[in-house]
Design a protein around this motif. Structure first.
Motif, PDB file in Angstrom:
ATOM      1  N   LYS A  63       0.795  -1.234   0.000  1.00 24.53           N
ATOM      2  CA  LYS A  63       0.000   0.000   0.000  1.00 24.53           C
ATOM      3  C   LYS A  63       0.822   1.278   0.000  1.00 24.53           C
ATOM      4  O   LYS A  63       0.292   2.357  -0.280  1.00 24.53           O
ATOM      5  N   GLY A  64       2.095   1.171   0.367  1.00 23.22           N
ATOM      6  CA  GLY A  64       2.908   2.368   0.593  1.00 23.22           C
ATOM      7  C   GLY A  64       2.795   2.772   2.058  1.00 23.22           C
ATOM      8  O   GLY A  64       1.751   2.563   2.693  1.00 23.22           O
ATOM      9  N   PHE A  65       3.858   3.333   2.600  1.00 22.68           N
ATOM     10  CA  PHE A  65       3.888   3.651   4.026  1.00 22.68           C
ATOM     11  C   PHE A  65       2.848   4.708   4.398  1.00 22.68           C
ATOM     12  O   PHE A  65       2.196   4.619   5.436  1.00 22.68           O
ATOM     13  N   ALA A  66       2.678   5.719   3.545  1.00 22.79           N
ATOM     14  CA  ALA A  66       1.750   6.818   3.852  1.00 22.79           C
ATOM     15  C   ALA A  66       0.319   6.308   4.038  1.00 22.79           C
ATOM     16  O   ALA A  66      -0.411   6.782   4.917  1.00 22.79           O
ATOM     17  N   ALA A  67      -0.094   5.336   3.225  1.00 21.61           N
ATOM     18  CA  ALA A  67      -1.469   4.831   3.286  1.00 21.61           C
ATOM     19  C   ALA A  67      -1.660   3.747   4.343  1.00 21.61           C
ATOM     20  O   ALA A  67      -2.787   3.401   4.699  1.00 21.61           O
ATOM     21  N   LEU A  68      -0.585   3.219   4.856  1.00 24.06           N
ATOM     22  CA  LEU A  68      -0.650   2.110   5.810  1.00 24.06           C
ATOM     23  C   LEU A  68      -1.121   2.606   7.183  1.00 24.06           C
ATOM     24  O   LEU A  68      -0.661   3.633   7.671  1.00 24.06           O
ATOM     25  N   THR A  69      -2.050   1.883   7.782  1.00 22.63           N
ATOM     26  CA  THR A  69      -2.570   2.251   9.104  1.00 22.63           C
ATOM     27  C   THR A  69      -2.181   1.190  10.134  1.00 22.63           C
ATOM     28  O   THR A  69      -1.797   0.073   9.778  1.00 22.63           O
ATOM     29  N   VAL A  70      -2.312   1.550  11.401  1.00 20.59           N
ATOM     30  CA  VAL A  70      -2.080   0.587  12.475  1.00 20.59           C
ATOM     31  C   VAL A  70      -3.055  -0.578  12.338  1.00 20.59           C
ATOM     32  O   VAL A  70      -2.691  -1.730  12.552  1.00 20.59           O
ATOM     33  N   ARG A  71      -4.288  -0.277  11.944  1.00 17.94           N
ATOM     34  CA  ARG A  71      -5.276  -1.342  11.738  1.00 17.94           C
ATOM     35  C   ARG A  71      -4.813  -2.331  10.667  1.00 17.94           C
ATOM     36  O   ARG A  71      -4.943  -3.543  10.824  1.00 17.94           O
ATOM     37  N   ASP A  72      -4.248  -1.805   9.559  1.00 18.39           N
ATOM     38  CA  ASP A  72      -3.708  -2.674   8.504  1.00 18.39           C
ATOM     39  C   ASP A  72      -2.608  -3.578   9.064  1.00 18.39           C
ATOM     40  O   ASP A  72      -2.557  -4.781   8.761  1.00 18.39           O
ATOM     41  N   ILE A  73      -1.731  -2.987   9.845  1.00 18.97           N
ATOM     42  CA  ILE A  73      -0.582  -3.725  10.388  1.00 18.97           C
ATOM     43  C   ILE A  73      -1.045  -4.826  11.343  1.00 18.97           C
ATOM     44  O   ILE A  73      -0.603  -5.976  11.242  1.00 18.97           O
ATOM     45  N   THR A  74      -1.956  -4.472  12.246  1.00 19.46           N
ATOM     46  CA  THR A  74      -2.404  -5.459  13.239  1.00 19.46           C
ATOM     47  C   THR A  74      -3.210  -6.581  12.589  1.00 19.46           C
ATOM     48  O   THR A  74      -3.098  -7.741  12.979  1.00 19.46           O
ATOM     49  N   ALA A  75      -4.010  -6.232  11.570  1.00 16.97           N
ATOM     50  CA  ALA A  75      -4.789  -7.262  10.870  1.00 16.97           C
ATOM     51  C   ALA A  75      -3.856  -8.242  10.155  1.00 16.97           C
ATOM     52  O   ALA A  75      -4.047  -9.460  10.216  1.00 16.97           O
ATOM     53  N   ARG A  76      -2.836  -7.704   9.515  1.00 12.78           N
ATOM     54  CA  ARG A  76      -1.895  -8.555   8.783  1.00 12.78           C
ATOM     55  C   ARG A  76      -1.081  -9.427   9.744  1.00 12.78           C
ATOM     56  O   ARG A  76      -0.786 -10.586   9.451  1.00 12.78           O
ATOM     57  N   ALA A  77      -0.738  -8.866  10.906  1.00 11.47           N
ATOM     58  CA  ALA A  77       0.054  -9.614  11.895  1.00 11.47           C
ATOM     59  C   ALA A  77      -0.814 -10.522  12.763  1.00 11.47           C
ATOM     60  O   ALA A  77      -0.291 -11.319  13.531  1.00 11.47           O
ATOM     61  N   MET A  78      -2.137 -10.362  12.644  1.00 13.20           N
ATOM     62  CA  MET A  78      -3.093 -11.101  13.482  1.00 13.20           C
ATOM     63  C   MET A  78      -2.826 -10.851  14.976  1.00 13.20           C
ATOM     64  O   MET A  78      -2.727 -11.767  15.785  1.00 13.20           O
ATOM     65  N   VAL A  79      -2.666  -9.548  15.268  1.00 13.08           N
ATOM     66  CA  VAL A  79      -2.414  -9.082  16.634  1.00 13.08           C
ATOM     67  C   VAL A  79      -3.430  -7.991  16.923  1.00 13.08           C
ATOM     68  O   VAL A  79      -3.757  -7.195  16.045  1.00 13.08           O
ATOM     69  N   ASN A  80      -3.973  -7.954  18.148  1.00 16.77           N
ATOM     70  CA  ASN A  80      -4.952  -6.898  18.407  1.00 16.77           C
ATOM     71  C   ASN A  80      -4.268  -5.556  18.665  1.00 16.77           C
ATOM     72  O   ASN A  80      -3.079  -5.491  18.972  1.00 16.77           O
TER      73      ASN A  80
END
Length: 196
Positions: free
Chosen positions: A30-47
């Motif tokens: 997605k690019g760093f600018a568009a990336l959200t914490v929600r995106d990161i946690t969903a991908r990592a399967m971490v709350n």
């Protein structure tokens, strides 16, 4: 009790690794600018609460990732000086594992924030190694020639990394580290000669 602490440490390291991997993959997608914490946690399967136990935000996650990357570089002794480029080889091997991420970070279409942070971190490390290898030069940092040399060394290191990535890594990390060490040594020795 010690066993529980060891298990907890492993869990923390595993969680941080998952989040850093999610940052890398999400940035490539997605690019760093568009990336959200929600995106990161969903991908990592971490709350999200787990994320915030480890990091303030995505910028802090990025900063910690870069710091850990460069810890390898520094633990191995940097790369300037006789037989002392093991740290740079280790850094290149880390970069080689996810070259697409570092193209996003350093390449011509780089995310501006990512590129700036990576370059700043890289330049600080090159300058630290330069100072360590040539303390007689570092003792007189106000001389314009020396300031120019410091900047040149740091910029050369960053530009060389970009070249290596854009050329699809045309040499092994060991060979590339050797070439770059030689180039920077030549720049440094030339400066020392002019200073005398």
């Amino acid at each position: 009790m010690q066993k529980l602490a060891g298990v907890e440490d492993l869990r923390v390291r595993r969680t941080r690794k998952l989040l850093q991997q999610a940052l890398i993959e999400g940035t490539m997608e997605k690019g760093f600018a568009a990336l959200t914490v929600r995106d990161i946690t969903a991908r990592a399967m971490v709350n999200r609460s787990t994320f915030y136990r480890h990091y303030l935000d995505k910028y802090d996650l990025l900063e910690q990732h870069l710091l850990e990357l460069y810890e390898v570089f520094e633990e191995e002794g940097g790369f300037i000086g006789e037989d002392r480029h093991e740290g740079f080889i280790e850094l290149l091997k880390q970069i080689q594992q996810v070259p697409d991420f570092y193209r996003v970070v350093m390449g011509p279409q780089a995310d501006a924030f990512l590129s700036q942070r990576f370059r700043q971190q890289t330049e600080q490390r090159f300058l630290a190694c330069f100072h360590q290898a040539f303390p007689e030069v570092a003792s007189d940092p106000d001389t314009p020639l020396l300031a120019l040399t410091f900047t040149t060394v740091a910029s050369a290191g960053c530009s060389a990394l970009v070249w290596w990535l854009e050329q699809e890594r045309p040499s092994t990390p060991e060979q590339f580290a050797h070439w770059l060490q030689h180039l920077i040594y030549e720049i440094s020795v030339s400066t020392l000669k002019q200073k005398k």
